[in-house]
Design a protein around this motif. Structure first.
Motif, PDB file in Angstrom:
ATOM      1  N   VAL A 142      21.137  30.174  29.722  1.00  0.00           N
ATOM      2  CA  VAL A 142      21.900  29.353  30.674  1.00  0.00           C
ATOM      3  C   VAL A 142      21.253  27.982  30.822  1.00  0.00           C
ATOM      4  CG1 VAL A 142      22.630  29.154  33.081  1.00  0.00           C
ATOM      5  CG2 VAL A 142      22.830  31.328  31.920  1.00  0.00           C
ATOM      6  N   LEU A 143      19.903  27.985  30.899  1.00  0.00           N
ATOM      7  CA  LEU A 143      19.195  26.715  31.053  1.00  0.00           C
ATOM      8  C   LEU A 143      19.410  25.827  29.835  1.00  0.00           C
ATOM      9  CD1 LEU A 143      15.826  27.933  32.563  1.00  0.00           C
ATOM     10  CD2 LEU A 143      17.714  26.890  33.748  1.00  0.00           C
ATOM     11  N   TRP A 144      19.361  26.418  28.658  1.00  0.00           N
ATOM     12  CA  TRP A 144      19.546  25.665  27.428  1.00  0.00           C
ATOM     13  C   TRP A 144      20.946  25.055  27.389  1.00  0.00           C
ATOM     14  CZ3 TRP A 144      16.617  23.197  24.512  1.00  0.00           C
ATOM     15  CH2 TRP A 144      16.958  22.849  23.196  1.00  0.00           C
ATOM     16  N   GLN A 165      22.750  24.303  29.959  1.00  0.00           N
ATOM     17  CA  GLN A 165      22.823  23.210  30.922  1.00  0.00           C
ATOM     18  C   GLN A 165      22.187  21.949  30.367  1.00  0.00           C
ATOM     19  OE1 GLN A 165      21.480  23.954  34.912  1.00  0.00           O
ATOM     20  NE2 GLN A 165      23.564  24.421  35.454  1.00  0.00           N
ATOM     21  N   LEU A 166      21.070  22.110  29.678  1.00  0.00           N
ATOM     22  CA  LEU A 166      20.398  20.957  29.104  1.00  0.00           C
ATOM     23  C   LEU A 166      21.271  20.277  28.058  1.00  0.00           C
ATOM     24  CD1 LEU A 166      16.681  22.031  28.603  1.00  0.00           C
ATOM     25  CD2 LEU A 166      17.506  20.085  29.883  1.00  0.00           C
ATOM     26  N   GLY A 224      24.965  19.620  30.081  1.00  0.00           N
ATOM     27  CA  GLY A 224      25.035  19.325  31.510  1.00  0.00           C
ATOM     28  C   GLY A 224      25.748  18.036  31.849  1.00  0.00           C
ATOM     29  N   TRP A 225      25.821  17.098  30.904  1.00  0.00           N
ATOM     30  CA  TRP A 225      26.446  15.831  31.246  1.00  0.00           C
ATOM     31  C   TRP A 225      27.898  15.738  30.819  1.00  0.00           C
ATOM     32  CZ3 TRP A 225      22.078  16.267  28.156  1.00  0.00           C
ATOM     33  CH2 TRP A 225      22.322  16.235  26.770  1.00  0.00           C
ATOM     34  N   LEU A 232      29.304  28.859  30.215  1.00  0.00           N
ATOM     35  CA  LEU A 232      28.256  29.499  31.005  1.00  0.00           C
ATOM     36  C   LEU A 232      27.076  29.858  30.101  1.00  0.00           C
ATOM     37  CD1 LEU A 232      28.034  30.155  33.978  1.00  0.00           C
ATOM     38  CD2 LEU A 232      28.845  32.432  33.502  1.00  0.00           C
ATOM     39  N   PHE A 233      27.392  30.197  28.874  1.00  0.00           N
ATOM     40  CA  PHE A 233      26.360  30.509  27.880  1.00  0.00           C
ATOM     41  C   PHE A 233      26.685  29.752  26.602  1.00  0.00           C
ATOM     42  CE2 PHE A 233      24.801  33.731  30.542  1.00  0.00           C
ATOM     43  CZ  PHE A 233      25.877  34.427  31.047  1.00  0.00           C
ATOM     44  N   ALA A 275      14.921  22.105  33.407  1.00  0.00           N
ATOM     45  CA  ALA A 275      16.347  22.286  33.719  1.00  0.00           C
ATOM     46  C   ALA A 275      16.602  22.316  35.214  1.00  0.00           C
ATOM     47  CB  ALA A 275      16.854  23.566  33.065  1.00  0.00           C
ATOM     48  N   GLY A 309      18.916  19.202  36.964  1.00  0.00           N
ATOM     49  CA  GLY A 309      20.202  19.470  37.607  1.00  0.00           C
ATOM     50  C   GLY A 309      21.330  18.851  36.801  1.00  0.00           C
ATOM     51  N   VAL A 365      23.439  15.556  35.505  1.00  0.00           N
ATOM     52  CA  VAL A 365      23.255  14.121  35.323  1.00  0.00           C
ATOM     53  C   VAL A 365      24.586  13.422  35.601  1.00  0.00           C
ATOM     54  CG1 VAL A 365      22.574  12.334  33.703  1.00  0.00           C
ATOM     55  CG2 VAL A 365      21.532  14.595  33.557  1.00  0.00           C
ATOM     56  N   ALA A 383      22.246  29.411  36.864  1.00  0.00           N
ATOM     57  CA  ALA A 383      20.922  29.784  36.349  1.00  0.00           C
ATOM     58  C   ALA A 383      20.074  30.370  37.465  1.00  0.00           C
ATOM     59  CB  ALA A 383      20.245  28.550  35.759  1.00  0.00           C
TER      60      ALA A 383
END
Lengths: 213, 218
Positions: A11-13, A15-16, A19-20, A123-124, B12, B16, B18, B136
């Motif tokens: 999930v973190l990956w 978002q990275l 995420g934008w 989400l993934f 991460a 948050g 951007v 997350a």
């Protein structure tokens, strides 16, 4: 423990990475004779949608203009109440869209816009998966998409309702204002009619007495 | 493996979202955004500011001294959040009454030199309800599997839909009240105006008749 950690990592990956790539939905007030511009940096090939609606104010219309990084106008409409425009970004750079209320002298307008850039982040990171989605997971994905369109329709309905309610409240105040105004005008005109008529006959009275004597 | 995971986690969680969309704001200008939301809905706003640097002729991150003042008013014009944040900030609030909430931003700059001839570039992103959730974090806190997290997302979405529907019912009632009030007003004022017209007419005739009788013209 490692299972949930793996999930967290994915999930973190995601978002990275993505995420934008998100949609922006804002409602703002546009004063009379004003122009408000928004900018966004878009990568070439991204499918974008700009949708706007005037919620309150005047004749519920606004000028809208969308330009690409070189200044070429992609979309230009004057005095529109609601519209939706989809385009695919042909160049990298800053795209600009402006709302103008310069044609109006004293009405403030409230404008809602929704600028979707690309798709919503998953989400993934599904593209990294080796195996296909299970039936449960693909069912969840389709329910998620359906619910997203339900929320979208709800937003449209809410905006139309707000517009209708704004018109109804305007009508209500206008009815009260003009009713009281008309009643006062009626009184003033009728009293002045009588006074004027009396003044005509007051003059004749003096001439009549002079003639009599 | 573990330290790598931890750094990714930190990165991460700190980054948050951007904010991508931006606009320009003048020095004493106040920009307000309206969010019409049901009650018990969380709103997260992220913003980032940039100031135009004359020498380098581009927008650079603003100095830490230049912050933004964020003020949030609820539908009853009561201030529920009024705080100053730095040049980059994140504000959160939860609505307790359904209706139009107003989020206003203005810069706290008092030094004219920072702003000379230029504008402040503000990147803004406002997330409402289900979009404000950080999945997350939820996955980590409740230790959910992939499928459980997906289902949790669906549950949150349906929750938001339900709240919006309740709010819609409340607003429709207000709309109906306004329409009925207009209906009543039109009816009442029409009757009153007709009565005034008739009364004025009678008064005019009687007054003029007595006037002419006094003048011995009738």
């Amino acid at each position: 423990m490692f299972g949930s950690l793996r999930v967290l990592l994915q999930v973190l990956w995601a978002q990275l990475l993505c995420g934008w790539v998100l949609g922006s939905e804002l409602t703002f007030e546009l004063p009379d004779n004003a122009k408000q511009c928004f900018y966004e940096d878009i990568i070439v090939g991204t499918k974008c949608t700009l949708e706007f609606q005037v919620v309150t104010g005047g004749h519920y219309d606004v000028d809208c203009r969308l330009e690409d990084p070189d200044g070429t106008t992609l979309y230009k409409e004057m005095k529109k109440q609601y519209d939706s425009f989809t385009f695919t970004a042909a160049k990298n750079g800053t795209y600009k869209f402006c709302f103008s209320n310069e044609f109006s002298t004293f009405t403030h307008k409230t404008v809602y816009f929704d600028f979707q850039v690309g798709d919503d982040p998953p989400l993934f990171p599904n593209e990294n998966r080796v195996t296909a989605l299970t039936q449960m997971e693909s069912a969840c994905v389709s329910i998620h998409e359906a619910l997203k369109s339900v929320i979208d329709y709800q937003t449209h309905f809410r905006l139309r309702e707000a517009q209708g309610r704004s018109r109804a409240e305007d009508l209500n105040t206008r009815v009260a204002f003009w009713s009281i105004g008309e009643a006062l005008i009626l009184l003033v005109v009728s009293i002045s009619q009588v006074v004027l008529l009396r003044s005509f006959f007051s003059d004749k009275k003096t001439t009549m007495t002079r003639v009599g004597s | 493996m573990q330290p790598c995971v931890l750094t990714l986690l930190l990165l991460a969680l700190l980054s948050g979202r951007v904010p991508a969309l931006y606009f320009h704001i003048g020095e004493l200008e106040k920009k307000c955004f309206i969010e019409e939301i049901p009650d018990e809905t969380m709103i997260i706003g992220n913003y980032r500011t940039q100031l135009y640097d004359r020498q380098r002729e581009e927008y650079l991150p603003a100095s830490p001294g230049l912050g933004m003042f964020v003020e949030v008013k609820d539908p009853d014009e009561k201030v529920i959040l009024s705080r100053q944040y730095g040049s980059e900030g994140r504000f959160t609030f939860t609505s307790h009454t359904p209706g139009e909430h107003q989020i206003c931003l203005h810069s706290n700059s008092s030094k004219f030199s920072l702003f000379v001839g230029g504008m402040l570039r503000v990147h803004l992103d406002i997330q409402v309800g289900e979009h404000a959730n950080n999945y997350a974090e939820i996955a980590a806190k409740d230790k959910l599997t992939e499928l459980q997290l997906r289902v949790r997302q669906l549950v949150e979405q349906v929750d938001q839909i339900q709240k919006e529907q309740n709010y819609q019912r409340y607003r429709e009632e207000r709309f109906r009240q306004t329409s009925e009030s207009t209906n009543q007003r039109v009816l009442w004022w029409s009757i009153v105006q007709t009565l005034i017209l008739v009364a004025i007419g009678i008064w005019q005739m009687r007054h003029l008749k007595s006037f002419f009788e006094a003048k011995k013209l009738v």
